[in-house]
Design a protein around this motif. Structure first.
Motif, mmCIF file in Angstrom:
data_model
loop_
_atom_site.group_PDB
_atom_site.id
_atom_site.type_symbol
_atom_site.label_atom_id
_atom_site.label_comp_id
_atom_site.label_asym_id
_atom_site.label_seq_id
_atom_site.Cartn_x
_atom_site.Cartn_y
_atom_site.Cartn_z
ATOM 1 N N PRO A 1 0.804 -1.235 0.000
ATOM 2 C CA PRO A 1 0.000 0.000 0.000
ATOM 3 C C PRO A 1 0.834 1.281 0.000
ATOM 4 C CG PRO A 1 -0.884 -1.539 1.596
ATOM 5 C CD PRO A 1 0.408 -2.115 1.101
ATOM 6 N N PHE A 2 2.051 1.212 0.512
ATOM 7 C CA PHE A 2 2.939 2.376 0.484
ATOM 8 C C PHE A 2 3.603 2.522 -0.885
ATOM 9 C CE2 PHE A 2 2.723 1.293 4.957
ATOM 10 C CZ PHE A 2 2.592 2.533 5.566
ATOM 11 N N LEU A 3 3.891 1.402 -1.526
ATOM 12 C CA LEU A 3 4.637 1.419 -2.777
ATOM 13 C C LEU A 3 3.786 1.837 -3.972
ATOM 14 C CD1 LEU A 3 6.721 -1.844 -2.315
ATOM 15 C CD2 LEU A 3 7.512 0.504 -2.072
ATOM 16 N N ILE A 4 2.531 1.447 -4.003
ATOM 17 C CA ILE A 4 1.678 1.714 -5.169
ATOM 18 C C ILE A 4 1.596 3.203 -5.491
ATOM 19 C CG2 ILE A 4 -0.695 1.574 -6.033
ATOM 20 C CD1 ILE A 4 -0.865 -1.172 -4.671
ATOM 21 N N PRO A 5 1.237 4.089 -4.544
ATOM 22 C CA PRO A 5 1.145 5.510 -4.918
ATOM 23 C C PRO A 5 2.500 6.124 -5.279
ATOM 24 C CG PRO A 5 0.357 5.170 -2.655
ATOM 25 C CD PRO A 5 0.807 3.860 -3.179
ATOM 26 N N GLY B 1 16.317 2.730 -14.870
ATOM 27 C CA GLY B 1 17.036 1.623 -15.496
ATOM 28 C C GLY B 1 16.346 0.292 -15.294
ATOM 29 N N GLY B 2 15.032 0.310 -15.176
ATOM 30 C CA GLY B 2 14.272 -0.908 -14.949
ATOM 31 C C GLY B 2 14.252 -1.373 -13.506
ATOM 32 N N VAL B 3 14.812 -0.566 -12.611
ATOM 33 C CA VAL B 3 14.869 -0.937 -11.193
ATOM 34 C C VAL B 3 13.888 -0.067 -10.401
ATOM 35 C CG1 VAL B 3 16.340 -1.056 -9.157
ATOM 36 C CG2 VAL B 3 17.271 -1.627 -11.396
ATOM 37 N N ASP B 4 13.029 -0.717 -9.651
ATOM 38 C CA ASP B 4 12.061 -0.019 -8.796
ATOM 39 C C ASP B 4 12.786 0.478 -7.545
ATOM 40 O OD1 ASP B 4 9.797 0.946 -7.557
ATOM 41 O OD2 ASP B 4 9.086 -1.042 -6.945
ATOM 42 N N ILE B 5 12.911 1.796 -7.400
ATOM 43 C CA ILE B 5 13.633 2.356 -6.258
ATOM 44 C C ILE B 5 12.702 2.817 -5.139
ATOM 45 C CG2 ILE B 5 15.594 3.065 -7.649
ATOM 46 C CD1 ILE B 5 14.454 5.967 -7.315
ATOM 47 N N THR B 6 11.397 2.597 -5.297
ATOM 48 C CA THR B 6 10.468 3.078 -4.279
ATOM 49 C C THR B 6 10.686 2.450 -2.905
ATOM 50 O OG1 THR B 6 8.788 1.548 -5.120
ATOM 51 C CG2 THR B 6 8.702 3.808 -5.918
ATOM 52 N N PRO B 7 11.071 1.167 -2.778
ATOM 53 C CA PRO B 7 11.349 0.666 -1.426
ATOM 54 C C PRO B 7 12.515 1.393 -0.754
ATOM 55 C CG PRO B 7 11.095 -1.184 -2.933
ATOM 56 C CD PRO B 7 11.114 0.064 -3.757
ATOM 57 N N VAL B 8 13.496 1.782 -1.551
ATOM 58 C CA VAL B 8 14.644 2.509 -1.000
ATOM 59 C C VAL B 8 14.195 3.873 -0.475
ATOM 60 C CG1 VAL B 8 16.900 3.491 -1.550
ATOM 61 C CG2 VAL B 8 16.216 1.313 -2.564
ATOM 62 N N ILE B 9 13.301 4.516 -1.212
ATOM 63 C CA ILE B 9 12.781 5.817 -0.776
ATOM 64 C C ILE B 9 12.030 5.675 0.540
ATOM 65 C CG2 ILE B 9 11.169 7.666 -1.373
ATOM 66 C CD1 ILE B 9 11.947 7.160 -4.331
ATOM 67 N N TRP B 10 11.231 4.606 0.670
ATOM 68 C CA TRP B 10 10.471 4.406 1.901
ATOM 69 C C TRP B 10 11.371 4.077 3.090
ATOM 70 C CZ3 TRP B 10 6.178 6.374 3.217
ATOM 71 C CH2 TRP B 10 5.203 6.645 2.268
ATOM 72 N N SER C 1 13.176 5.936 8.174
ATOM 73 C CA SER C 1 14.356 6.204 9.008
ATOM 74 C C SER C 1 14.395 7.661 9.442
ATOM 75 C CB SER C 1 15.632 5.858 8.239
ATOM 76 O OG SER C 1 15.661 4.503 7.926
ATOM 77 N N LEU C 2 14.078 8.552 8.519
ATOM 78 C CA LEU C 2 14.040 9.977 8.844
ATOM 79 C C LEU C 2 12.960 10.282 9.877
ATOM 80 C CD1 LEU C 2 15.088 12.852 8.240
ATOM 81 C CD2 LEU C 2 13.337 12.983 6.460
ATOM 82 N N LEU C 3 11.781 9.714 9.701
ATOM 83 C CA LEU C 3 10.704 9.913 10.675
ATOM 84 C C LEU C 3 11.098 9.422 12.059
ATOM 85 C CD1 LEU C 3 7.392 8.966 8.835
ATOM 86 C CD2 LEU C 3 7.937 11.123 9.950
#
Length: 97
Positions: A50-54, A63-72, A77-79
């Motif tokens: 649910p976090f990754l979809i939006p 480059g064909g790599v989904d970086i959204t988990p890295v962003i989360w 970590s910041l939060l």
């Protein structure tokens, strides 16, 4: 026990768990043949999807790599640091009372 203590005791483990789940999700992206709908992988995919979809709609694959988990991982970590770190808001507020 004050409301700040309760918030600290719930937010700390929750943010740590979500960070861990997203790190495991990053590892799972290295194995595209894994079926995320089967145990034990769905225990990682179900709470993170649910976090990754939006975010996937905003951040395209690089480059064909989904970086959204890295962003989360970075967001959680910041939060955690902002709220619960040594100079975190909840930590400093708890010292005042």
């Amino acid at each position: 026990m004050t409301a700040i203590d309760i918030a600290t005791w719930t937010l700390g483990p929750l943010l740590a768990l979500m960070t861990l789940l997203f790190i495991l999700r990053i590892v799972l992206t290295w194995y595209p043949q894994v079926n995320l709908n089967r145990l034990p992988f769905n225990l990682i995919a179900w709470p993170t999807e649910p976090f990754l979809i939006p975010l996937r709609q905003l951040v395209p694959p690089i480059g064909g790599v989904d970086i959204t988990p890295v962003i989360w991982v970075g967001i959680f970590s910041l939060l955690r640091e902002i709220l619960l770190g040594q100079q975190g808001l909840l930590t400093m507020f708890a010292r005042l009372h």
